[in-house]
Design an enzyme around this catalytic site. Structure first.
Site, PDB file in Angstrom:
ATOM      1  N   LYS B  79       0.861  -1.187   0.000  1.00  0.00           N
ATOM      2  CA  LYS B  79       0.000   0.000   0.000  1.00  0.00           C
ATOM      3  C   LYS B  79       0.895   1.233   0.000  1.00  0.00           C
ATOM      4  O   LYS B  79       1.929   1.250   0.696  1.00  0.00           O
ATOM      5  CB  LYS B  79      -0.855  -0.057   1.271  1.00  0.00           C
ATOM      6  CG  LYS B  79      -1.937   0.987   1.418  1.00  0.00           C
ATOM      7  CD  LYS B  79      -2.765   0.665   2.668  1.00  0.00           C
ATOM      8  CE  LYS B  79      -3.966   1.586   2.826  1.00  0.00           C
ATOM      9  NZ  LYS B  79      -4.817   1.204   3.975  1.00  0.00           N
ATOM     10  N   SER B 155      -9.495   0.631   2.999  1.00  0.00           N
ATOM     11  CA  SER B 155      -8.681   1.529   2.202  1.00  0.00           C
ATOM     12  C   SER B 155      -7.521   0.839   1.489  1.00  0.00           C
ATOM     13  O   SER B 155      -6.930   1.436   0.599  1.00  0.00           O
ATOM     14  CB  SER B 155      -8.128   2.658   3.077  1.00  0.00           C
ATOM     15  OG  SER B 155      -7.280   2.149   4.085  1.00  0.00           O
ATOM     16  N   SER B 179      -9.588  -1.821   7.055  1.00  0.00           N
ATOM     17  CA  SER B 179      -8.992  -1.546   5.740  1.00  0.00           C
ATOM     18  C   SER B 179      -8.163  -2.683   5.145  1.00  0.00           C
ATOM     19  O   SER B 179      -7.790  -2.603   3.977  1.00  0.00           O
ATOM     20  CB  SER B 179      -8.146  -0.273   5.807  1.00  0.00           C
ATOM     21  OG  SER B 179      -8.981   0.846   5.894  1.00  0.00           O
TER      22      SER B 179
END
Lengths: 73, 465
Positions: B79, B155, B179
């Site tokens: 990420k 996310s 997330s």
């Protein structure tokens, strides 16, 4: 909570924090804060005792692995 | 290209045995990214030169007869809130583009490198991790590889989508309110949100200091376990890292669930799950021999408190930029950030005080139970742009609703393995099941997950091309 009161709160708090808020954005922020106010009301109604402390992670220093005479604890 | 299963465990074994080179694996990963990412949009950057250099270093070690790490030659991506030396850490934002490049890798990237894994790039996410959908306006929405019209979740949407698309068998993500588990659920991959305080967060861009966790996603449970064990390392320099030693899960992965007390969460978790989500939880429960319904304490209050703490800490963290360049923020979350920055302090303090009481209630629950099950998301992946969701007769804001079932669990800090299941009636789309254990008992969640995998109930499916 009353929308006008939230709007007044948003306007004054944003001013205190030095956060510019154009009217259109302010209206959206009021809507968000109004939804959060409903969540806060749930928590407000939950019982907490005076001794219920914050769930903090602050620590002044790591707990020592040896004492001041140099021995393992 | 030789045929090697899309599984970190199989890949590392094949590299160690000389059946395939790390260079061949990384080139296959890069080729897959080049072929698919125009549609999926999981990556914001690929690290081709670094990847090839790391792969060649693995191959050189093997040629010299040196010991290889447990993830030797396995491609992975992170990420884009993880620091990657030489790249600017975007955290999904436009604002961060002006920051200097990271001078060093994040701690977990260092751990992966030490284990021999090969970094292929940085992944799309919701701006500053404040979202459950990865509908990122700056970098474009991340699309669900199983249906490109649908969200990948967030996310850590890029982290879920990259695994589901076959681009990399392992990715790293972060989870504050769901997330890792939400994209795992919606993309049909394995995910782990470890115990709060288990893995070092140093070198990752923060969202909510009080609740942020980091963890892996993977195409197989063995790969998830391998990555998790490689990521563990106590870090006294991260004030939120409480682990004092490594507790690997691989040695006990095959120990089964005999003797474990396993229950299914009812009440709030039943009420906020659509029938297809209840179906996967029931299937997991039946497979694990669990029949009792268990009431999780104060789930609604926990969600409220997590919501308030998230908004306050997130809003405060970005207040300087919100004052001067709010228009550069993600339109889908900027107003929530501002509202969070304006919250009365009593809301925040009360939520933090509640958290301690809540923790004690949750820990008491685990005196009676070893593993608890509930869906990871209320529904399967919605279509990109969906604003409202009908959930058991109630109208819910769709983006926020994706975290209804994950938020209370992460607020307690319990470890969760998200297992990919495939219900009927969703057009072939997955929904994950959360396998929840007491703090520091990731091993129990992994053992239950292994049983679901061996029974063929939980597994990753290749994308139909």
């Amino acid at each position: 909570m009353d929308e006008a009161k939230i709007a007044a709160y948003v306007g004054s708090t944003a001013a205190v924090l030095g956060l510019p808020l154009p009217p259109e954005r302010a209206a959206r922020v009021v809507a968000h804060l109004q939804r959060t106010a409903a969540l806060a009301a749930l928590l407000d109604a939950a019982p907490l005792a005076p001794h219920d402390e914050l769930a903090e992670i602050y620590s002044p220093a790591a707990f020592p692995s040896i004492d001041d005479k140099g021995s393992l604890l | 290209m030789k045929t090697i299963a899309f599984d970190a465990s199989a890949m590392a074994a094949a590299v160690a045995a000389g059946k395939v080179s790390a260079r061949e694996l990384v080139d296959a990963s890069l080729a897959c990214i080049a072929a698919t990412d125009g549609r999926v949009n999981a990556f914001t950057e690929t690290t081709r030169d670094r990847a090839r250099a790391e792969a060649d270093a693995v191959d050189a070690r093997r040629a010299r007869g040196e010991a290889l790490g447990p993830l030797a030659g396995v491609p992975y991506a992170v990420k884009n809130l993880f620091d990657i030396e030489g790249l600017t850490t975007l955290a999904g934002s436009k604002v961060n583009r002006g920051l200097p490049a990271a001078s060093a890798d994040a701690v977990l990237v260092t751990q992966m490198k030490a284990a021999g894994a090969v970094l292929v790039g940085a992944l799309n996410m919701d701006e500053y991790a404040y979202g459950f959908t990865t509908e990122n306006t700056h970098y474009g929405p991340c699309r669900n590889p199983h249906d490109l019209t649908r969200i990948a979740g967030g996310s850590s949407g890029g982290s879920g989508a990259a695994v589901a698309a076959g681009q990399a068998p392992v990715t790293l993500g972060s989870d504050t309110n769901g997330s890792i588990r939400v994209p795992s659920s919606l993309c049909g991959v394995w995910g782990l949100k470890p115990t709060f305080g288990r893995l070092s967060r140093r070198g990752s861009y923060p969202f909510v200091h009080s609740i942020d966790h980091l963890g892996p996603l993977a195409s197989s449970l063995a790969g998830l376990a391998l990555a998790y064990d490689a990521l563990q390392q106590p870090d006294p320099l991260d004030p939120g890292c409480h682990a004092l030693r490594v507790q690997p899960v691989l040695p006990s992965l095959g120990n089964g669930v005999e003797g474990l007390r396993i229950g299914v969460l009812g009440g709030y978790f039943h009420d906020n799950a659509a029938p297809e989500a209840r179906e996967v939880a029931a299937l997991a429960a039946a497979t694990l021999g669990a029949s009792s319904e268990v009431q999780w304490p104060d789930a609604s209050l926990a969600r409220a408190a997590a919501f308030i703490i998230t908004a306050s800490e997130g809003g405060s963290l970005h207040l300087d930029d919100l004052r001067t360049r709010a228009d550069d923020f993600e339109p889908l979350s900027v107003d929530r950030f501002i509202a969070g920055a304006l919250q009365p302090v009593d809301w925040y303090l009360r939520a933090q005080r509640f958290r301690r009481v809540y923790r004690d209630k949750v820990n008491a629950l685990f005196q009676d139970w070893d593993v608890l099950l509930t869906p990871a998301t209320p529904v399967s992946a919605p279509v990109i742009g969906t604003e409202w969701l009908q959930l058991n007769g109630t109208r819910q804001p769709c983006r926020a609703a994706m975290g209804l079932l994950t938020q209370p669990i992460s607020f307690a800090g319990c470890p969760v393995v998200a297992a990919p299941l495939w219900p009927a009636g969703t057009g072939g789309m997955p929904i994950g099941v959360q396998i929840i254990a007491a703090p520091w008992r990731e091993d129990l969640a992994f053992r239950a997950a292994q049983v679901l995998g061996e029974a063929g109930v939980a597994h990753v499916k290749p994308v139909k091309r």
